[in-house]
Design a protein around this motif. Structure first.
Motif, PDB file in Angstrom:
ATOM      1  N   UNK A   1     -18.572  44.449 -17.559  1.00 40.27           N
ATOM      2  CA  UNK A   1     -18.296  43.018 -17.543  1.00 40.27           C
ATOM      3  C   UNK A   1     -19.251  42.231 -18.409  1.00 40.27           C
ATOM      4  N   UNK A   2     -20.491  42.684 -18.523  1.00 47.82           N
ATOM      5  CA  UNK A   2     -21.422  42.037 -19.448  1.00 47.82           C
ATOM      6  C   UNK A   2     -20.974  42.281 -20.877  1.00 47.82           C
ATOM      7  N   UNK A   3     -20.533  43.499 -21.161  1.00 44.33           N
ATOM      8  CA  UNK A   3     -20.014  43.815 -22.491  1.00 44.33           C
ATOM      9  C   UNK A   3     -18.741  43.065 -22.816  1.00 44.33           C
ATOM     10  N   UNK A   4     -18.080  42.507 -21.794  1.00 46.43           N
ATOM     11  CA  UNK A   4     -16.847  41.756 -22.015  1.00 46.43           C
ATOM     12  C   UNK A   4     -17.088  40.435 -22.733  1.00 46.43           C
ATOM     13  N   UNK A   5     -18.348  40.110 -23.014  1.00 47.09           N
ATOM     14  CA  UNK A   5     -18.652  38.951 -23.853  1.00 47.09           C
ATOM     15  C   UNK A   5     -18.881  39.377 -25.303  1.00 47.09           C
ATOM     16  N   UNK A   6     -18.776  40.675 -25.603  1.00 47.26           N
ATOM     17  CA  UNK A   6     -19.080  41.167 -26.935  1.00 47.26           C
ATOM     18  C   UNK A   6     -18.004  42.063 -27.506  1.00 47.26           C
TER      19      UNK A   6
ATOM     20  N   UNK B   1     -15.888  41.238 -14.253  1.00 48.63           N
ATOM     21  CA  UNK B   1     -17.055  40.379 -14.176  1.00 48.63           C
ATOM     22  C   UNK B   1     -18.318  41.201 -14.338  1.00 48.63           C
ATOM     23  N   UNK B   2     -19.447  40.567 -14.691  1.00 50.80           N
ATOM     24  CA  UNK B   2     -20.688  41.308 -14.940  1.00 50.80           C
ATOM     25  C   UNK B   2     -21.178  42.143 -13.760  1.00 50.80           C
ATOM     26  N   UNK B   3     -20.885  41.720 -12.533  1.00 52.25           N
ATOM     27  CA  UNK B   3     -21.362  42.456 -11.357  1.00 52.25           C
ATOM     28  C   UNK B   3     -20.307  43.387 -10.767  1.00 52.25           C
ATOM     29  N   UNK B   4     -19.086  43.382 -11.321  1.00 51.29           N
ATOM     30  CA  UNK B   4     -18.030  44.264 -10.809  1.00 51.29           C
ATOM     31  C   UNK B   4     -18.321  45.717 -11.165  1.00 51.29           C
ATOM     32  N   UNK B   5     -18.050  46.619 -10.206  1.00 50.97           N
ATOM     33  CA  UNK B   5     -18.204  48.049 -10.494  1.00 50.97           C
ATOM     34  C   UNK B   5     -16.909  48.576 -11.116  1.00 50.97           C
ATOM     35  N   UNK B   6     -16.550  47.967 -12.223  1.00 50.18           N
ATOM     36  CA  UNK B   6     -15.312  48.293 -12.928  1.00 50.18           C
ATOM     37  C   UNK B   6     -15.572  48.222 -14.420  1.00 50.18           C
ATOM     38  N   UNK B   7     -15.030  49.189 -15.148  1.00 54.02           N
ATOM     39  CA  UNK B   7     -15.202  49.267 -16.590  1.00 54.02           C
ATOM     40  C   UNK B   7     -13.842  49.249 -17.276  1.00 54.02           C
TER      41      UNK B   7
ATOM     42  N   UNK C   1     -14.764  42.773 -25.650  1.00 54.91           N
ATOM     43  CA  UNK C   1     -13.861  41.610 -25.624  1.00 54.91           C
ATOM     44  C   UNK C   1     -13.039  41.516 -26.905  1.00 54.91           C
ATOM     45  N   UNK C   2     -13.666  41.793 -28.040  1.00 60.89           N
ATOM     46  CA  UNK C   2     -12.929  41.697 -29.303  1.00 60.89           C
ATOM     47  C   UNK C   2     -11.804  42.728 -29.355  1.00 60.89           C
ATOM     48  N   UNK C   3     -12.068  43.944 -28.843  1.00 60.44           N
ATOM     49  CA  UNK C   3     -11.008  44.961 -28.808  1.00 60.44           C
ATOM     50  C   UNK C   3      -9.926  44.544 -27.822  1.00 60.44           C
ATOM     51  N   UNK C   4     -10.332  44.037 -26.671  1.00 53.68           N
ATOM     52  CA  UNK C   4      -9.387  43.585 -25.641  1.00 53.68           C
ATOM     53  C   UNK C   4      -8.477  42.477 -26.171  1.00 53.68           C
ATOM     54  N   UNK C   5      -9.035  41.546 -26.935  1.00 53.94           N
ATOM     55  CA  UNK C   5      -8.230  40.456 -27.480  1.00 53.94           C
ATOM     56  C   UNK C   5      -7.197  40.971 -28.477  1.00 53.94           C
ATOM     57  N   UNK C   6      -7.565  41.949 -29.278  1.00 51.91           N
ATOM     58  CA  UNK C   6      -6.634  42.487 -30.267  1.00 51.91           C
ATOM     59  C   UNK C   6      -5.515  43.298 -29.616  1.00 51.91           C
TER      60      UNK C   6
END
Length: 298
Positions: A200-205, A222-228, A208-213
């Motif tokens: 989730x922290x990486x979801x700001x970097x 979210x940053x504290x979620x135990x989910x990748x 996220x860019x790969x996810x948007x494409x």
């Protein structure tokens, strides 16, 4: 007798210092940039702000404490102690660079260039460093951020705060077999530009860019979620390789397993390719949620 707490100041070489080291002097660096239509003044100003911030944070460390400094390039050789309070003085990415070497120590992110950095991880102003150090040692509230880990079958291990990349060093095609960890899962042979597994922290970097494409319909964690989230980059379809397993999510304790079918692949975290796992034909690596978390002082 217990040791006094130690403040460890993490910083990195500035762009200005790298330029001067490459060209020898300020004047030569300025001439080089000017010949390309650039002015060294802005880069020098950022350098001075960063060095001034580092000096102010150092001066704010309580007099009874011990103090150490470590440059980003030396993180893999620095021994952090349980009683340390880590102060990252710089950019958001520097917190991620330090995170993989920590084991529960509180981290204070100090922004040296407000307005230029997003401030996702370097949340605090230079002037607040003294009070933050004392409160961190006393047990201040923290955000416990999820991390991701990759563990190879020969016990090599890499941990990251943002994301782990698995693939070929450079721009060669990575060949491997990919699928959920455990018996009975679907496994697919693939040829691609590599695999990203992010938090989730990486979801700001990068994630996220790969996810948007992709628009894969996956919800960013979210940053504290135990989910990748994981994504295969540019999978290539062929008679021997498929593209059906190119994105997904992992919730602890689930993991993704990759078995190498290339002469050499690497796995590294948060852009630190110099500290990568080295993988070769037949080796497998398991990627999932790390039990360790980054304790970021709020």
């Amino acid at each position: 007798m217990s040791l006094a707490p130690r403040a460890v100041l993490v910083h990195r070489t500035t762009e200005y210092e790298e330029l001067v080291a490459r060209h020898g002097t300020h004047g030569q660096a300025a001439f080089f940039l000017a010949s390309r239509g650039r002015d060294i003044a802005e880069i020098a100003a950022r350098h001075h702000r960063t060095r001034r911030a580092l000096a102010e944070v150092s001066a704010a460390v309580p007099l009874t404490w011990r103090q150490a400094r470590v440059e980003r390039a030396d993180l893999d050789r620095f021994l952090f102690a349980p009683e340390d309070v880590v102060v990252v003085v710089g950019q958001d990415g520097l917190v991620a660079n330090a995170a993989k070497y920590l084991a529960g120590q509180p981290v204070i992110g100090v922004d040296t260039d407000p307005g230029r950095n997003p401030g996702v991880l370097v949340r605090h102003a230079v002037g607040d460093a003294g009070a933050l150090l004392r409160s961190a040692h006393a047990g201040a509230a923290t955000d416990d951020l999820t991390m991701v880990e990759a563990v190879a079958d020969d016990t090599q291990r890499v941990v990251a705060l943002n994301e782990i990349y698995l693939g070929a060093a450079g721009h060669a095609t990575a060949r491997y077999r990919l699928g959920p960890d455990g018996d009975g899962g679907v496994v697919e042979a693939q040829a691609s530009s590599g695999v990203l597994v992010g938090t989730g922290t990486g979801a700001t970097g990068w994630i996220r860019s790969v996810w948007q494409e992709r628009g894969a319909g996956l919800r960013l964690p979210g940053p504290a979620e135990t989910r990748l989230l994981w994504f295969v980059r540019e999978a290539w379809p062929s008679p021997a390789t498929g593209t059906s397993l190119v994105a997904g999510e992992l919730t602890a304790p689930a993991a993704l397993r990759l078995t190498v079918e290339s002469e050499r692949l690497v796995a590294f975290g948060d852009g630190m390719e110099g500290d990568a796992l080295q993988l070769t034909w037949g080796q497998s690596v398991r990627v999932g949620v790390c039990t360790r978390r980054l304790r970021l002082v709020v």
